[in-house]
Design a protein around this motif. Structure first.
Motif, PDB file in Angstrom:
ATOM      1  N   LYS A   1     -51.821 -57.477 -75.921  1.00  0.00           N
ATOM      2  CA  LYS A   1     -50.953 -56.751 -75.001  1.00  0.00           C
ATOM      3  C   LYS A   1     -51.806 -55.976 -73.988  1.00  0.00           C
ATOM      4  CE  LYS A   1     -47.264 -56.374 -78.415  1.00  0.00           C
ATOM      5  NZ  LYS A   1     -46.444 -55.470 -79.256  1.00  0.00           N
TER       6      LYS A   1
ATOM      7  N   ILE B   1     -55.731 -51.279 -71.904  1.00  0.00           N
ATOM      8  CA  ILE B   1     -55.091 -50.627 -70.766  1.00  0.00           C
ATOM      9  C   ILE B   1     -55.973 -50.877 -69.559  1.00  0.00           C
ATOM     10  CG2 ILE B   1     -54.323 -48.449 -69.758  1.00  0.00           C
ATOM     11  CD1 ILE B   1     -53.972 -47.367 -72.615  1.00  0.00           C
TER      12      ILE B   1
ATOM     13  N   ALA C   1     -50.362 -51.315 -77.345  1.00  0.00           N
ATOM     14  CA  ALA C   1     -51.268 -51.941 -76.378  1.00  0.00           C
ATOM     15  C   ALA C   1     -52.602 -52.230 -77.043  1.00  0.00           C
ATOM     16  CB  ALA C   1     -51.467 -51.036 -75.171  1.00  0.00           C
TER      17      ALA C   1
ATOM     18  N   MET D   1     -46.682 -54.359 -68.634  1.00  0.00           N
ATOM     19  CA  MET D   1     -47.470 -54.995 -69.673  1.00  0.00           C
ATOM     20  C   MET D   1     -47.359 -56.506 -69.554  1.00  0.00           C
ATOM     21  SD  MET D   1     -47.063 -54.692 -73.805  1.00  0.00           S
ATOM     22  CE  MET D   1     -47.636 -52.986 -73.829  1.00  0.00           C
TER      23      MET D   1
ATOM     24  N   ALA E   1     -56.233 -48.645 -77.925  1.00  0.00           N
ATOM     25  CA  ALA E   1     -56.443 -49.634 -76.873  1.00  0.00           C
ATOM     26  C   ALA E   1     -57.730 -49.342 -76.105  1.00  0.00           C
ATOM     27  CB  ALA E   1     -55.254 -49.635 -75.912  1.00  0.00           C
TER      28      ALA E   1
ATOM     29  N   LEU F   1     -51.726 -53.569 -70.953  1.00  0.00           N
ATOM     30  CA  LEU F   1     -50.875 -52.577 -70.299  1.00  0.00           C
ATOM     31  C   LEU F   1     -51.548 -52.122 -69.012  1.00  0.00           C
ATOM     32  CD1 LEU F   1     -48.321 -50.749 -70.569  1.00  0.00           C
ATOM     33  CD2 LEU F   1     -49.788 -49.091 -71.742  1.00  0.00           C
TER      34      LEU F   1
END
Length: 218
Positions: free
Chosen positions: A8, A34, A31, A1, A56, A10
């Motif tokens: 955030k 992603i 997250a 991450m 996310a 990831l």
């Protein structure tokens, strides 16, 4: 991450079934996005449960986007090699990765990709699983990098010797190594890898599982 602008990001979550990550709980992972470089099980294993738990947005190939939609994940942004998109807090450009991309159930996962992430805090390159490829010579034309995340485990991807060559191609001195030690095929000599980078005026960082660093610090 990687955390940028309080968001955030990831990358390729593989916790479940990963012996090295046995002390990490999925419920503890948060997250906002992603970024999914390809579809292999050791990269996408926990994409669905984390996406569903956190909401996310998944940035991925068109084929993985379709696969995720069938699995109940519909907050996705499909992309493909060469494309870019501004997500507000950061911008992403998809780069070529020389690899394969089958999904866990045997479905086709589309082109494997890497990502250049542009932010007002700095830029970085996450190559995804890849061999050394001359396409990497294009990276400095697209971005001045503060750091890069490169696989170094050999066998399935480039090893640390080729990763040094990649670091030179992308004109980046600050490298975070990934895709090593998880399986017997990709166990490496840490000291030798770090020494090889150092001998080529590059810095290689090998994070401990669950560890945190500031990649922009000396």
């Amino acid at each position: 991450m990687v955390e940028v602008n309080s968001k955030k990001l990831l990358f390729d979550p593989f916790i479940t079934g990963n012996e090295l990550a046995k002390n990490i709980k999925l419920a503890d992972i948060d997250a906002d996005y992603i970024l999914q470089s390809h579809g292999h099980a050791d990269h996408i294993a926990d994409c669905i449960p984390i996406a569903q738990a956190t909401g996310a947005k998944v940035i991925c190939s068109w084929e993985i986007h379709e696969w995720l939609y069938k699995k109940g994940v519909n907050n996705t942004h499909p992309m493909n090699t060469g494309g870019s998109w501004n997500f507000g807090d950061f911008r992403v450009k998809c780069t070529a990765a020389q690899h394969s991309s089958g999904l866990p159930d045997g479905s086709y996962g589309g082109n494997p990709m890497g990502f250049i992430v542009y932010t007002d805090e700095g830029n970085f390159y996450y190559s995804g699983d890849t061999a050394l490829t001359v396409d990497m010579q294009l990276i400095p034309q697209w971005a001045k990098l503060n750091f890069a995340v490169l696989p170094i485990g050999d066998n399935f991807t480039m090893g640390y010797e080729d990763a040094v060559r990649a670091a030179k191609m992308i004109n980046c001195e600050n490298i975070i190594g990934v895709h090593y030690d998880t399986f017997g095929f990709i166990k490496i000599d840490h000291e030798k890898a770090i020494e090889t980078f150092s001998n080529n005026a590059r810095k290689l960082r090998l994070l401990k599982i669950g560890g945190t660093i500031n990649p922009l610090s000396p």
